[in-house]
Design a protein around this motif. Structure first.
Motif, PDB file in Angstrom:
ATOM      1  N   CYS A  25      76.345  53.245  34.673  1.00 42.01           N
ATOM      2  CA  CYS A  25      75.489  53.806  33.639  1.00 42.01           C
ATOM      3  C   CYS A  25      75.757  53.046  32.347  1.00 42.01           C
ATOM      4  CB  CYS A  25      75.806  55.289  33.444  1.00 42.01           C
ATOM      5  SG  CYS A  25      74.943  55.980  32.021  1.00 42.01           S
ATOM      6  N   CYS A  79      72.358  58.728  36.768  1.00 42.69           N
ATOM      7  CA  CYS A  79      73.692  59.068  36.297  1.00 42.69           C
ATOM      8  C   CYS A  79      73.871  60.584  36.314  1.00 42.69           C
ATOM      9  CB  CYS A  79      73.889  58.528  34.887  1.00 42.69           C
ATOM     10  SG  CYS A  79      75.474  58.997  34.176  1.00 42.69           S
ATOM     11  N   ASN A 105      75.690  62.229  34.373  1.00 43.11           N
ATOM     12  CA  ASN A 105      75.903  62.710  33.003  1.00 43.11           C
ATOM     13  C   ASN A 105      74.745  62.442  32.055  1.00 43.11           C
ATOM     14  OD1 ASN A 105      78.568  63.124  33.957  1.00 43.11           O
ATOM     15  ND2 ASN A 105      79.064  61.020  33.396  1.00 43.11           N
ATOM     16  N   CYS A 106      73.848  61.537  32.474  1.00 45.54           N
ATOM     17  CA  CYS A 106      72.795  61.113  31.551  1.00 45.54           C
ATOM     18  C   CYS A 106      71.455  61.103  32.285  1.00 45.54           C
ATOM     19  CB  CYS A 106      73.042  59.693  31.033  1.00 45.54           C
ATOM     20  SG  CYS A 106      74.713  59.428  30.438  1.00 45.54           S
ATOM     21  N   HIS A 123      79.720  55.604  33.340  1.00 44.55           N
ATOM     22  CA  HIS A 123      79.972  56.176  34.656  1.00 44.55           C
ATOM     23  C   HIS A 123      79.783  55.082  35.709  1.00 44.55           C
ATOM     24  CE1 HIS A 123      79.560  58.845  38.160  1.00 44.55           C
ATOM     25  NE2 HIS A 123      78.553  58.059  38.493  1.00 44.55           N
ATOM     26  N   CYS A 137      77.032  55.913  29.483  1.00 48.60           N
ATOM     27  CA  CYS A 137      78.319  56.613  29.450  1.00 48.60           C
ATOM     28  C   CYS A 137      79.399  55.899  30.248  1.00 48.60           C
ATOM     29  CB  CYS A 137      78.170  58.050  29.939  1.00 48.60           C
ATOM     30  SG  CYS A 137      78.010  58.173  31.730  1.00 48.60           S
TER      31      CYS A 137
HETATM   32 ZN    ZN Z   1      75.670  58.121  32.048  1.00 51.35          ZN
END
Ligand code: ZN
Ligand code: ADP
Ligand code: ZN
Length: 758
Positions: A479, A457, A459-460, A484, A482
């Motif tokens: 994900c 991901c 973001n993660c 995503h 989040c």
């Molecule tokens: Zn994420």
């Protein structure tokens, strides 16, 4: 300013203050308000330099005050709910133990009703909002935005009108939606979502073993002092019946009862059972009630119409008078620990309330938490056992299927040969099966054969899970933290190779495989995707209850799903259960992993053979000699506990100590590191030789990254303290939090005592 001699003073907590300023402030009570201003009353007071009028909760009244000059209380806020003595005490208790603000404690105890005026609750829904996975763990700037998130963590969904009543604006809601923290959809909300028609069912006599358990517990219930007991009974032994008989006894003597369950939608049977017995004398409180429904339920409870409240975690605060008993069914479940601030454990609240009312706290489980069993053994809880299944039902035969044998035959399928042949037997006999898979989605991760890159991901710090529509070749990467989403790429994003490898499996792959192996079987899948329909590429939008109902009505042969299918369901026609991958539960990096694995496996096995037909359980594993697995397959809690508790004692792990987890989080990695080091240093200074807190026996571990280091672009570090959670220790943590929140604005710090995951 008042003349000191004749005065009455009120100590108050001003609402909505930051943690560092959250303490008791003294005000004088003007003569015309004396008598009206009592502990628990919500008042208006002038606050800070500008003397702005703020709401505050009175916590004490006294004839003297240590300050010469104090400001007067302005007025009593008559449109607000006041707190009674018990609830006020509970707020202080929660603040002291969870390090939240007093305001947070008030909201937790009294619900959003203290914010919302009654009239506004009449509104009808048009748009409703719910929280995304990302929103669950996110923290945002601005107290209103943060409160919106918090409200939605507590309630499955809220309407725009309801959120506006809490102070939200359309703009803020839109922003949170755009940031991916909330979703908005059109739904109809029913005020009385749990109103059903019930025919009172006939009561069954207790079996001799149940009667014996009842007698022992009844004497605890009748004692005119606070008591705690653990009803430890194997799956299918009829714990619910014993509890019901105890409720009858309490109610017949004019006392009320709270029954807590881990999750309402997964325990419709327990709820139905109690509703059918107590009809209009019961109120159901659960997390998907709207504030309006909650408000109504509260009013019914307060008016004395209700003797029995059934609900999830927060129902422990139900404002019942004259409580006789609080029951925590499946007491080991992690849902009893609040996962948002204030991070209280329901058991502590139940204990507090039981003490106040001289009531019985009854814990019930087939696989008690070690903490509770230890207390029961060391006699601070009364231990009552049910060792046999009710009636003719026998515990299922357990078959440990060694997947290494399949591998040797080059059979890499998800459903191995042993489990397949057992499923086939059940299909032939027209009997039902339940299969448990620990993850949702299709594949757990996608990696590149050439360069080894795992698609993760943006973001993660987690890999993306592949989700696929039924009968479709293409897929979506998602994900689970989040939300995503991105289409599955054809090439490796880092080296452009087309050789992608798909590893691990979730419920979707298991479903596809089952459908291929057993084309005639009717399969129902139940996981977070089938209930929300949120991921968009899903075919089913049933809710849990509907799926469970369909399965009960034999509309399917196989029920396949995540943890949700393992809970206390009672399906008389299920004769086979399968644990598709036991190893995933056995080898987790948490000191409680084995305790949980035991509980999970025991629960799953407990779903089979609950009526007259005998049951079988198949456990697929690559580690057939694993000790936990062997104990669980014999449903031998005593031996498992006996061996595990020795280890806990030797390592000085809970219940022989407490863990305090401090989590630091920030979107700025550098500042996070600096703050973490500083906090670590300060902690060591305080508990180290010559430090202010050197007398408490505490061990601080070195700071480490959280198991998932980055979630939605927020980085997280952890400090773990092994200690005894005494008053002194609470002072220490409180001091650290206060110092920290005054110093840092871009890094936040939170404390969690005995967290669910460590
Ligand atoms: Zn994420
Ligand atoms: P547990 O909660 O301990 O797993 P349950 O309370 O669900 O067990 O009981 C298992 C099954 O046995 C249920 O179908 C229940 O209705 C039935 N049962 C248990 N005790 C009695 C009883 N005394 N009379 C009739 N049925 C009972
Ligand atoms: Zn590559």
């Amino acid at each position: 300013m008042t003349d000191k001699k004749s005065a009455v003073y009120a100590g108050v907590y001003v609402l909505e203050l930051p943690l560092a300023a959250d303490r008791i402030y003294d005000y004088s009570v003007p003569e015309h308000l004396v008598g009206q201003v009592r502990p628990g009353t919500i008042v208006k007071v002038p606050f800070s330099r500008g003397n702005h009028s703020r709401l505050a909760v009175v916590v004490r009244i006294s004839p003297c005050c240590e300050y010469d000059k104090v400001k007067p209380v302005l007025a009593v806020a008559t449109d607000r709910v006041s707190l009674d003595e018990e609830m006020l005490g509970l707020c202080s208790f929660i603040k002291e133990r969870t390090f939240c603000t007093f305001t947070d404690a008030v909201h937790t105890v009294a619900g959003p009703v203290d914010k919302i005026a009654a009239g506004k609750l009449r509104a009808v829904a048009e748009y409703s909002y719910s929280i995304t996975e990302a929103g669950r763990s996110a923290s945002v700037r601005g107290s209103v935005r943060q409160r919106i998130l918090e409200c939605l963590r507590e309630h499955t969904s809220l309407t725009k009108t309801e959120l506006k009543a809490c102070g939200a604006s359309s703009k803020q809601l839109d922003e949170l939606c755009n940031a991916g923290l909330l979703t908005c959809h059109k739904t109809e909300l029913f005020r009385n979502s749990y109103e059903r028609s019930f025919a009172p069912s006939q009561a069954n006599a207790l079996s001799p073993a149940q009667q014996q358990a009842f007698d022992e517990l009844a004497s605890e219930l009748d004692a005119d002092e606070a008591r705690a007991a653990l009803l430890y009974g194997i799956t299918g032994s009829g714990k619910t019946r014993v509890i019901k008989a105890l409720i009858d006894r309490a109610v017949s003597t004019g006392r009320s009862v709270i029954v807590l369950v881990p999750e309402i939608s997964l325990t419709p049977q327990t709820v139905d059972l109690f509703c059918s017995f107590y009809g209009t004398r019961v109120a159901v409180l659960h997390s998907s009630l709207s504030p309006a429904e909650r408000f109504d339920a509260r009013r019914r409870i307060e008016s004395g119409e209700v003797d029995v409240v059934i609900g999830t975690r927060s129902a422990v605060f139900a404002p019942l008078k004259n409580l006789g008993m609080i029951v925590l069914d499946e007491e080991q479940e992690h849902t009893y620990k609040s996962d948002m601030s204030p991070k209280y454990h329901t058991k502590d609240i139940a204990r507090y309330r039981a003490a106040y009312h001289k009531a019985l706290m009854l814990l019930s489980s087939a696989t008690p938490s070690f903490e509770s069993f230890y207390k029961a053994e060391s006699s601070s809880y009364k231990l009552v056992r049910l060792t046999e299944r009710y009636g003719e039902a026998k515990l299922p035969e357990v078959i440990v299927a060694d997947r290494r044998l399949d591998s040797a035959e080059a059979d890499m399928s998800v459903i191995g040969s042993v489990l397949s042949s057992e499923i086939q037997k059940n299909l032939d006999k027209n009997e039902q099966s339940i299969l448990f898979v620990n993850r949702r989605g299709y594949n757990n991760f996608v990696s590149c054969v050439m360069c080894g890159e795992v698609i993760s991901c943006p973001n993660c710090s987690v890999s993306l899970t592949l989700h696929k529509k039924k009968n479709s070749k293409s897929g979506m990467l998602m994900c689970h933290y989040c939300n995503h989403r991105e289409p599955l790429p054809e090439k490796c994003p880092s080296c452009q190779s087309t050789h992608l490898n798909f590893k691990g499996f979730g419920t979707q792959l298991a479903e596809t495989e089952l459908a291929e192996k057993f084309p005639k079987a009717r399969i129902l899948r139940m996981d977070a995707d089938t209930v929300s329909g949120r991921s968009g590429n899903e075919d089913t939008t049933f809710n849990h209850e509907q799926i469970l109902k369909d399965f009960r009505e034999h509309k399917a042969d196989i029920l396949l799903g995540t943890q949700m299918v393992t809970k206390g369901h009672d399906f008389p026609d299920v004769t086979l259960v399968g644990i598709v991958n036991a190893d995933s539960a056995l080898y987790l990096d948490d000191y409680r992993a084995t305790e949980r694995a035991f509980s999970l496996i025991t629960q799953v096995i407990g779903r089979a053979g609950r009526a007259s037909k005998p049951g079988r359980a198949v456990i697929q594993t690559y580690n057939p000699d694993n000790e936990t697995l062997l104990y669980a397959s014999k449903q031998d809690y005593d031996s498992f506990y006996g061996s595990a508790i020795k280890l806990r004692r030797a390592l000085v792990f809970p219940p022989f100590c407490d863990f305090a987890l401090l989590t630091l989080s920030s979107d700025k990695e550098n500042e996070l590191f600096a703050a973490t080091n500083e906090l670590d240093k300060r902690l060591r200074e305080l508990i180290g030789k010559g430090g202010e807190y050197s007398n408490i026996a505490a061990t601080a571990f070195r700071p480490i990254e959280a198991p998932v280091y980055k979630v939605n672009n927020i980085y997280r570090m952890r400090l773990v303290i092994k200690c005894r959670f005494t008053k002194r220790c609470r002072e220490l943590i409180s001091l650290l939090l206060n110092e920290f929140t005054q110093k840092y604005t871009s890094v936040s710090l939170s404390a969690d005592i005995n967290p669910t995951n460590i």
